[in-house]
Scaffold this motif. Sequence first.
Motif, PDB file in Angstrom:
ATOM      1  N   ALA A   1      50.693  -1.856  -0.291  1.00 20.80           N
ATOM      2  CA  ALA A   1      50.204  -1.935   1.085  1.00 20.80           C
ATOM      3  C   ALA A   1      48.682  -2.024   1.121  1.00 20.80           C
ATOM      4  CB  ALA A   1      50.699  -0.731   1.878  1.00 20.80           C
ATOM      5  N   ILE A   2      48.084  -1.219   0.228  1.00 23.99           N
ATOM      6  CA  ILE A   2      46.600  -1.247   0.186  1.00 23.99           C
ATOM      7  C   ILE A   2      46.098  -2.628  -0.250  1.00 23.99           C
ATOM      8  CG2 ILE A   2      44.592  -0.297  -1.014  1.00 23.99           C
ATOM      9  CD1 ILE A   2      46.159   2.400  -1.090  1.00 23.99           C
ATOM     10  N   ILE A   3      46.788  -3.165  -1.260  1.00 23.22           N
ATOM     11  CA  ILE A   3      46.394  -4.496  -1.757  1.00 23.22           C
ATOM     12  C   ILE A   3      46.544  -5.538  -0.656  1.00 23.22           C
ATOM     13  CG2 ILE A   3      47.005  -6.346  -3.365  1.00 23.22           C
ATOM     14  CD1 ILE A   3      47.727  -4.102  -5.381  1.00 23.22           C
ATOM     15  N   ALA A   4      47.662  -5.456   0.094  1.00 21.75           N
ATOM     16  CA  ALA A   4      47.877  -6.420   1.181  1.00 21.75           C
ATOM     17  C   ALA A   4      46.806  -6.300   2.246  1.00 21.75           C
ATOM     18  CB  ALA A   4      49.265  -6.201   1.785  1.00 21.75           C
TER      19      ALA A   4
ATOM     20  N   LEU B   1      39.989  -9.566   3.153  1.00 22.65           N
ATOM     21  CA  LEU B   1      39.207 -10.619   2.473  1.00 22.65           C
ATOM     22  C   LEU B   1      39.401 -11.975   3.145  1.00 22.65           C
ATOM     23  CD1 LEU B   1      39.737  -9.622  -1.278  1.00 22.65           C
ATOM     24  CD2 LEU B   1      37.637  -9.441   0.079  1.00 22.65           C
ATOM     25  N   LEU B   2      40.681 -12.284   3.476  1.00 24.73           N
ATOM     26  CA  LEU B   2      40.937 -13.571   4.139  1.00 24.73           C
ATOM     27  C   LEU B   2      40.223 -13.644   5.481  1.00 24.73           C
ATOM     28  CD1 LEU B   2      44.725 -14.081   3.365  1.00 24.73           C
ATOM     29  CD2 LEU B   2      42.793 -15.375   2.431  1.00 24.73           C
ATOM     30  N   THR B   3      40.271 -12.509   6.188  1.00 25.55           N
ATOM     31  CA  THR B   3      39.586 -12.488   7.490  1.00 25.55           C
ATOM     32  C   THR B   3      38.083 -12.682   7.316  1.00 25.55           C
ATOM     33  OG1 THR B   3      41.302 -10.982   8.328  1.00 25.55           O
ATOM     34  CG2 THR B   3      39.246 -11.145   9.586  1.00 25.55           C
ATOM     35  N   ALA B   4      37.552 -12.026   6.283  1.00 20.34           N
ATOM     36  CA  ALA B   4      36.105 -12.155   6.041  1.00 20.34           C
ATOM     37  C   ALA B   4      35.743 -13.594   5.656  1.00 20.34           C
ATOM     38  CB  ALA B   4      35.680 -11.165   4.949  1.00 20.34           C
ATOM     39  N   ILE B   5      36.617 -14.192   4.805  1.00 23.17           N
ATOM     40  CA  ILE B   5      36.339 -15.576   4.371  1.00 23.17           C
ATOM     41  C   ILE B   5      36.400 -16.527   5.563  1.00 23.17           C
ATOM     42  CG2 ILE B   5      37.266 -17.501   3.024  1.00 23.17           C
ATOM     43  CD1 ILE B   5      38.105 -15.403   0.922  1.00 23.17           C
ATOM     44  N   LEU B   6      37.438 -16.373   6.388  1.00 24.54           N
ATOM     45  CA  LEU B   6      37.554 -17.234   7.551  1.00 24.54           C
ATOM     46  C   LEU B   6      36.398 -17.041   8.514  1.00 24.54           C
ATOM     47  CD1 LEU B   6      41.389 -16.939   8.304  1.00 24.54           C
ATOM     48  CD2 LEU B   6      40.177 -18.904   7.356  1.00 24.54           C
ATOM     49  N   TYR B   7      35.986 -15.814   8.687  1.00 25.73           N
ATOM     50  CA  TYR B   7      34.837 -15.558   9.563  1.00 25.73           C
ATOM     51  C   TYR B   7      33.564 -16.172   9.000  1.00 25.73           C
ATOM     52  CZ  TYR B   7      31.116 -13.036  11.899  1.00 25.73           C
ATOM     53  OH  TYR B   7      29.976 -12.726  12.584  1.00 25.73           O
ATOM     54  N   TRP B   8      33.424 -16.026   7.671  1.00 23.12           N
ATOM     55  CA  TRP B   8      32.198 -16.589   7.026  1.00 23.12           C
ATOM     56  C   TRP B   8      32.182 -18.120   7.138  1.00 23.12           C
ATOM     57  CZ3 TRP B   8      31.765 -19.597   2.543  1.00 23.12           C
ATOM     58  CH2 TRP B   8      30.450 -19.779   2.071  1.00 23.12           C
ATOM     59  N   HIS B   9      33.353 -18.722   6.920  1.00 15.63           N
ATOM     60  CA  HIS B   9      33.432 -20.196   7.019  1.00 15.63           C
ATOM     61  C   HIS B   9      33.155 -20.666   8.451  1.00 15.63           C
ATOM     62  CE1 HIS B   9      34.661 -24.243   6.044  1.00 15.63           C
ATOM     63  NE2 HIS B   9      35.543 -24.222   7.063  1.00 15.63           N
ATOM     64  N   GLY B  10      33.760 -19.988   9.413  1.00 15.26           N
ATOM     65  CA  GLY B  10      33.531 -20.359  10.810  1.00 15.26           C
ATOM     66  C   GLY B  10      32.090 -20.146  11.220  1.00 15.26           C
ATOM     67  N   HIS B  11      31.498 -19.062  10.703  1.00  8.83           N
ATOM     68  CA  HIS B  11      30.099 -18.797  11.032  1.00  8.83           C
ATOM     69  C   HIS B  11      29.178 -19.891  10.474  1.00  8.83           C
ATOM     70  CE1 HIS B  11      26.558 -16.490  12.009  1.00  8.83           C
ATOM     71  NE2 HIS B  11      26.149 -16.543  10.732  1.00  8.83           N
ATOM     72  N   ASN B  12      29.491 -20.291   9.235  1.00  7.55           N
ATOM     73  CA  ASN B  12      28.680 -21.368   8.629  1.00  7.55           C
ATOM     74  C   ASN B  12      28.820 -22.671   9.413  1.00  7.55           C
ATOM     75  OD1 ASN B  12      27.658 -19.738   6.597  1.00  7.55           O
ATOM     76  ND2 ASN B  12      29.306 -20.253   5.146  1.00  7.55           N
ATOM     77  N   GLN B  13      30.056 -23.007   9.811  1.00  9.66           N
ATOM     78  CA  GLN B  13      30.241 -24.224  10.600  1.00  9.66           C
ATOM     79  C   GLN B  13      29.496 -24.130  11.925  1.00  9.66           C
ATOM     80  OE1 GLN B  13      34.412 -24.882  11.039  1.00  9.66           O
ATOM     81  NE2 GLN B  13      34.608 -25.984   9.076  1.00  9.66           N
ATOM     82  N   ALA B  14      29.531 -22.984  12.531  1.00  8.89           N
ATOM     83  CA  ALA B  14      28.811 -22.814  13.795  1.00  8.89           C
ATOM     84  C   ALA B  14      27.308 -23.000  13.592  1.00  8.89           C
ATOM     85  CB  ALA B  14      29.118 -21.440  14.390  1.00  8.89           C
TER      86      ALA B  14
END
Length: 353
Positions: free
Chosen positions: A35-38, A44-57
């Motif tokens: 559960a902790i790993i999930a 991490l996925l949320t952070a990556i998606l946020y980072w990618h969206g932030h860069n595109q913005a």
Amino acid sequence: MTAEQQQAVPPAASSEPEQRAPEQKKSSSSGKILAIIAIIIAILLTAILYWHGHNQALAQAEQMSQLQAEVAQQQQRLQQAEAKQSSQLAAVINNQSSTTEQLEGLSHKVLDLDSKRPNDWMLAEAEYLVRMAGRKLWLEQDAVSAAMMLANADERLAALNDPGLTPVRRALADDIASIKSVQKVDREGLVIKLNSINDQVDKLTLAGVIMARAEEPDFTLSESVSDWKENLKKSWASFSDNFVTVRRRDGNVEALLSPQQHWYLSENLKGKLLQAQLAVYREQQEIYDSSLAQARQWLQDYFADDSVRQFMLEQIEQLSGQQIKVDYPEQFSAQERLQQLLDDRLQRLLTGL
């Protein structure tokens, strides 16, 4: 079973739960780890998606800022171009207005001059007629039209009723007399006659081979008995002449022209006549005479003596004595006088402005 054995049984039964407890602990701990790993992966996925969206913005914002800067530069350039065009248009309008004012002033001055000296226009018209007469004479060899134009120019000068123009009118009279004394050449008539001769070339017939007269044998028998041998030869010759005839001809015999040579001869004859026509317009007397002489020689040497050849020879004989070269005056003496008179009057008018 003894009592000791009975008492020993319960402890054996109680050992199984003790063994299952560690297994349950292990399974619960592994579930927590998963559960902790999930959760970590989700974070991490949320952070990556946020980072990618932030860069595109950020990239889009940078592109928007660049586009806005370019649009601002284009607007600035357009404003500068409009300002430059406006300044140029204003300068052009100012120049036009000043030019219009100058033209109006000049037109008023010209009208004033026209009202003061109207005779100068007639003088300029006379000078123009003299120049046109020169073109008619030297370019078109039209002496009649040139003389008429000079006479019209003299009429313009006579209408001015100015005694100062007497030398110019005297020069015009001399020019008219020199033109009328020039020998007149009917160039159109000469060319028409040459053209009619040229049209008859295809009707000519080549001269045939003229054979010398053959010697006819004498088969007359003698009445004398002593001539029996000669009579025998003549009898045999008369008998054999019915089968084979041999006649002797003496004299030079020229071979007939081939069809190709006949065509070349006809075309060369046409070319000589056309060359004579061109010489009439160019006033080339030597070429004119030599072309007609060559055409006459070919007619006499190669074509049969018939009515067509006789007509062509008669026409060429009439045209051969024509004089096509004419000596025109090199210039009109009145033209220079008129030009000088106009220049002097124009200089006085400009000085008075």
